[in-house]
Write an enzyme that holds these catalytic residues in place. Structure first.
Site, mmCIF file in Angstrom:
data_model
loop_
_atom_site.group_PDB
_atom_site.id
_atom_site.type_symbol
_atom_site.label_atom_id
_atom_site.label_comp_id
_atom_site.label_asym_id
_atom_site.label_seq_id
_atom_site.Cartn_x
_atom_site.Cartn_y
_atom_site.Cartn_z
ATOM 1 N N ARG A 260 0.459 -5.457 14.305
ATOM 2 C CA ARG A 260 -0.927 -4.992 14.112
ATOM 3 C C ARG A 260 -1.867 -6.178 13.968
ATOM 4 O O ARG A 260 -2.986 -6.159 14.464
ATOM 5 C CB ARG A 260 -1.020 -4.097 12.868
ATOM 6 N N ARG B 97 2.929 4.190 4.751
ATOM 7 C CA ARG B 97 2.658 4.453 6.161
ATOM 8 C C ARG B 97 3.698 3.740 7.009
ATOM 9 O O ARG B 97 4.049 2.607 6.715
ATOM 10 C CB ARG B 97 1.265 3.911 6.526
ATOM 11 N N ARG C 274 0.840 -1.214 0.000
ATOM 12 C CA ARG C 274 0.000 0.000 0.000
ATOM 13 C C ARG C 274 0.872 1.259 0.000
ATOM 14 O O ARG C 274 1.843 1.355 0.737
ATOM 15 C CB ARG C 274 -0.875 -0.037 1.256
HETATM 16 P P1 AMP Z 1 -6.020 2.333 11.084
HETATM 17 O O1 AMP Z 1 -5.795 3.505 10.207
HETATM 18 O O2 AMP Z 1 -7.466 2.115 11.421
HETATM 19 O O3 AMP Z 1 -5.335 1.082 10.573
HETATM 20 O O4 AMP Z 1 -5.322 2.667 12.486
HETATM 21 C C1 AMP Z 1 -3.929 2.902 12.580
HETATM 22 C C2 AMP Z 1 -3.462 2.765 14.018
HETATM 23 O O5 AMP Z 1 -4.144 3.720 14.844
HETATM 24 C C3 AMP Z 1 -3.753 1.427 14.677
HETATM 25 O O6 AMP Z 1 -2.772 0.445 14.368
HETATM 26 C C4 AMP Z 1 -3.728 1.820 16.151
HETATM 27 O O7 AMP Z 1 -2.413 2.014 16.619
HETATM 28 C C5 AMP Z 1 -4.409 3.177 16.123
HETATM 29 N N1 AMP Z 1 -5.872 3.048 16.275
HETATM 30 C C6 AMP Z 1 -6.835 3.378 15.364
HETATM 31 N N2 AMP Z 1 -8.059 3.130 15.844
HETATM 32 C C7 AMP Z 1 -7.882 2.616 17.084
HETATM 33 C C8 AMP Z 1 -8.763 2.125 18.077
HETATM 34 N N3 AMP Z 1 -10.091 2.110 17.889
HETATM 35 N N4 AMP Z 1 -8.229 1.652 19.239
HETATM 36 C C9 AMP Z 1 -6.903 1.660 19.448
HETATM 37 N N5 AMP Z 1 -6.002 2.094 18.551
HETATM 38 C C10 AMP Z 1 -6.487 2.571 17.368
#
Ligand code: AMP
Length: 213
Positions: free
Chosen positions: A170, A159, A126
């Site tokens: 993750r 990213r 990505r």
């Molecule tokens: P994403 O863009 O949804 O993949 O989120 C990127 C990162 O943000 C995740 O790997 C977490 O570190 C953090 N993050 C996003 N949403 C949450 C959530 N609901 N709870 C905890 N960490 C979050």
């Protein structure tokens, strides 16, 4: 109708949310996007969240829940999609309480199922513009000129947390904390399980069908 979109990182939540916003007028609430914006603006919240995100760990529930609470209060009756929240059972319980206080509810919790090998390929290939608005994949959806956005001409970035060593962390966080939400919403009776494999349009038409039935 309010929606929740969940699934592994790279399952297509962001892509599908963008289509739902464009075609059905939803308000998109993505906790990942909110954190990335806070990091860019160097706020205290952003600096705190970055410590966890860079390692592929979940940001503590209390921080995330407070941030979502603020967002929900700005809705003024608009239908919304939650993307990337809740990611843990305590977050799901907190969401329930927040929604009850405002007489709102989640009508459908849509789970996008994508096999693990595809998830890893999707995440590691990505690439995106620095603001994350235009997303490509080196193999599945490459830009016309390698490394450059077709729309804005900007240099594409990867990213930090899409790097291989962080992806594994993750996925572990997803397995241990987020996957149990499937049972949580199944018990509530609003779980919709959809196949997330295929083109963005194919997946969108599955979601569309689920929303209209
Ligand atoms: P994403 O863009 O949804 O993949 O989120 C990127 C990162 O943000 C995740 O790997 C977490 O570190 C953090 N993050 C996003 N949403 C949450 C959530 N609901 N709870 C905890 N960490 C979050």
């Amino acid at each position: 109708m309010n929606l929740l979109l969940f699934g592994a990182p790279g399952a297509g939540k962001g892509t599908q949310s963008a289509l739902l916003v464009e075609r059905r007028g939803y308000r998109h609430i993505s906790t990942g996007d909110l954190f990335r914006a806070a990091i860019k603006n160097e706020t205290a919240l952003g600096l705190e969240a970055k410590k966890y995100m860079d390692k592929g760990e979940l940001v503590p529930d209390s921080i995330v829940i407070g941030m979502v609470d603020e967002e929900l209060q700005t809705l003024q009756g608009q239908s919304f999609i939650l993307d990337g929240f809740p990611r843990t059972v305590p977050q799901a319980d907190a969401l329930d309480n927040l929604l009850k206080e405002s007489a709102m509810k989640i009508d459908k919790a849509i789970f996008l199922e994508v096999p693990r090998e595809q998830i890893v390929k999707r995440l590691s290939g990505r690439r995106m513009t620095p603001d994350g608005k235009h997303v490509y994949h080196v193999e599945y959806a490459p830009p016309k000129v390698a490394g450059i956005c077709d729309v804005t001409g900007e240099k594409l970035i990867q990213r930090n947390d899409d790097k291989e060593e962080v992806i594994e962390r993750r996925l572990e966080a997803y397995d241990s904390s987020t996957k149990p939400l499937k049972d949580y919403y199944r018990k509530k009776g609003n779980l919709v399980e959809l196949n997330g494999v295929g083109s963005a349009e194919e997946v969108y038409s599955r979601i569309s069908q689920a929303l209209d039935t």
